[in-house]
Design an enzyme around this catalytic site. Structure first.
Site, mmCIF file in Angstrom:
data_model
loop_
_atom_site.group_PDB
_atom_site.id
_atom_site.type_symbol
_atom_site.label_atom_id
_atom_site.label_comp_id
_atom_site.label_asym_id
_atom_site.label_seq_id
_atom_site.Cartn_x
_atom_site.Cartn_y
_atom_site.Cartn_z
ATOM 1 N N ASP A 82 0.806 -1.219 0.000
ATOM 2 C CA ASP A 82 0.000 0.000 0.000
ATOM 3 C C ASP A 82 0.839 1.268 0.000
ATOM 4 O O ASP A 82 2.068 1.219 0.184
ATOM 5 C CB ASP A 82 -0.970 -0.010 1.195
ATOM 6 N N ASP A 133 -7.909 -2.394 14.008
ATOM 7 C CA ASP A 133 -9.292 -2.598 13.549
ATOM 8 C C ASP A 133 -9.412 -3.843 12.658
ATOM 9 O O ASP A 133 -10.447 -4.083 12.059
ATOM 10 C CB ASP A 133 -9.815 -1.351 12.826
ATOM 11 N N HIS A 179 -7.480 -4.449 9.960
ATOM 12 C CA HIS A 179 -7.125 -4.275 8.543
ATOM 13 C C HIS A 179 -5.856 -5.045 8.184
ATOM 14 O O HIS A 179 -4.988 -5.272 9.020
ATOM 15 C CB HIS A 179 -7.031 -2.790 8.150
ATOM 16 N N GLU A 203 -9.717 -1.811 4.968
ATOM 17 C CA GLU A 203 -10.369 -1.440 6.223
ATOM 18 C C GLU A 203 -11.690 -2.207 6.386
ATOM 19 O O GLU A 203 -12.262 -2.684 5.395
ATOM 20 C CB GLU A 203 -10.645 0.065 6.220
HETATM 21 C C1 F6R Z 1 1.470 -1.438 6.138
HETATM 22 C C2 F6R Z 1 0.170 -2.080 6.222
HETATM 23 C C3 F6R Z 1 -0.631 -2.082 7.477
HETATM 24 C C4 F6R Z 1 0.159 -2.446 8.725
HETATM 25 C C5 F6R Z 1 -0.730 -2.419 9.959
HETATM 26 C C6 F6R Z 1 0.037 -2.719 11.220
HETATM 27 O O1 F6R Z 1 2.007 -1.584 4.842
HETATM 28 O O2 F6R Z 1 -0.254 -2.598 5.250
HETATM 29 O O3 F6R Z 1 -1.698 -2.979 7.319
HETATM 30 O O4 F6R Z 1 0.718 -3.724 8.554
HETATM 31 O O5 F6R Z 1 -1.328 -1.164 10.067
HETATM 32 O O6 F6R Z 1 0.938 -1.689 11.434
HETATM 33 P P1 F6R Z 1 2.080 -1.792 12.548
HETATM 34 O O7 F6R Z 1 3.017 -2.840 12.090
HETATM 35 O O8 F6R Z 1 2.726 -0.437 12.536
HETATM 36 O O9 F6R Z 1 1.394 -2.125 13.813
#
Ligand code: F6R
Length: 235
Positions: free
Chosen positions: A67, A135, A137, A142
């Protein structure tokens, strides 16, 4: 599903890095699906170190990131392209043209989404690294009413904006929209490593992997993946 609980972030990172190393040895032209955020930083540290020791060669590898924030240029310090350069690409011998991150500044974001799907389809992801949001994701898929298959533009949830504000000077600077690989691209990966660090992730991880499969918890779809490994550290 294989579930591995470890007691430290170091152990989590080492196990995941070992999986990637094993894949790279068996298939030097592997296609790696990569993530940003805090969870994979330890993995990238270990891959950089293995490369510096001469144990890994990325010259034939390809990477496809999950992303990117919409509106952030690749050289913006909070963009995911910048993150990847800083934590991994600038330190290893992967050719720049073999690293793919969605272009958050594409003139036509919808066309960028279609092109990204064509790329994923053509290359095929061997191993996808995933973190999980509070959440539920994965990538920036989302919670919603449906699982969206293709790469798409998404309005980030309040909780995601709040969680990601830690990387910005203030919450006001966090972009509200992103471009993300869809559930189809993620689920088509041959192997998935879902990594989650810290007790705060435990509840959502359990809901996702033992609860009902629902788009209200996007990560729950991973229950259907035939080759999923979850690595969780309580630290
Ligand atoms: C990042 C991504 C997100 C993160 C998620 C967890 O490329 O796709 O889905 O993997 O938000 O983030 P952290 O690792 O910072 O807790």
């Amino acid at each position: 599903m294989q579930w591995i609980t470890v007691s430290s972030y170091e152990e989590l990172s080492q196990i995941a890095a070992d999986r990637i190393t094993a894949l790279m040895k068996r298939k030097p032209n592997a296609v790696l699906g990569l993530a940003t955020g805090s969870s994979p930083i330890g993995i990238y540290e270990r891959l950089r170190a293995a490369f510096a020791r001469g144990e890994l060669d990325f010259s034939r590898a390809c990477s496809i990131n999950l992303d990117e924030y919409l509106g952030l240029a690749p050289d913006h310090p909070q963009s995911y392209r910048f993150f990847m350069q800083k934590h991994l690409f600038d330190h290893i011998n992967i050719p720049n043209e073999s690293t793919f991150v969605p272009n958050g500044c594409a003139k036509d974001p919808e066309a960028e989404c279609r092109a990204y799907d064509a790329l994923i389809e053509e290359r095929g992801i061997d191993l996808q690294i995933l973190g999980i949001g509070l959440d539920g994701h994965i990538g920036f898929n989302e919670p919603g009413d449906a699982f969206l298959k293709g790469t798409h533009i998404i309005d980030l949830h309040e909780s995601t904006i709040r969680a990601n504000a830690r990387f910005f000077e203030s919450e006001d600077e966090v972009p509200h929209r992103a471009i993300t690989m869809g559930i189809g691209g993620i689920m088509n990966a041959k192997e998935i490593l879902l990594i989650a660090n810290g007790a705060s992730k435990k509840e959502i991880l359990c809901a996702a992997l033992t609860g009902p499969i629902t788009p209200a918890v996007p990560a729950s779809i991973l229950q259907l993946h035939p080759n999923l490994t979850v690595i969780y550290s309580e630290e």
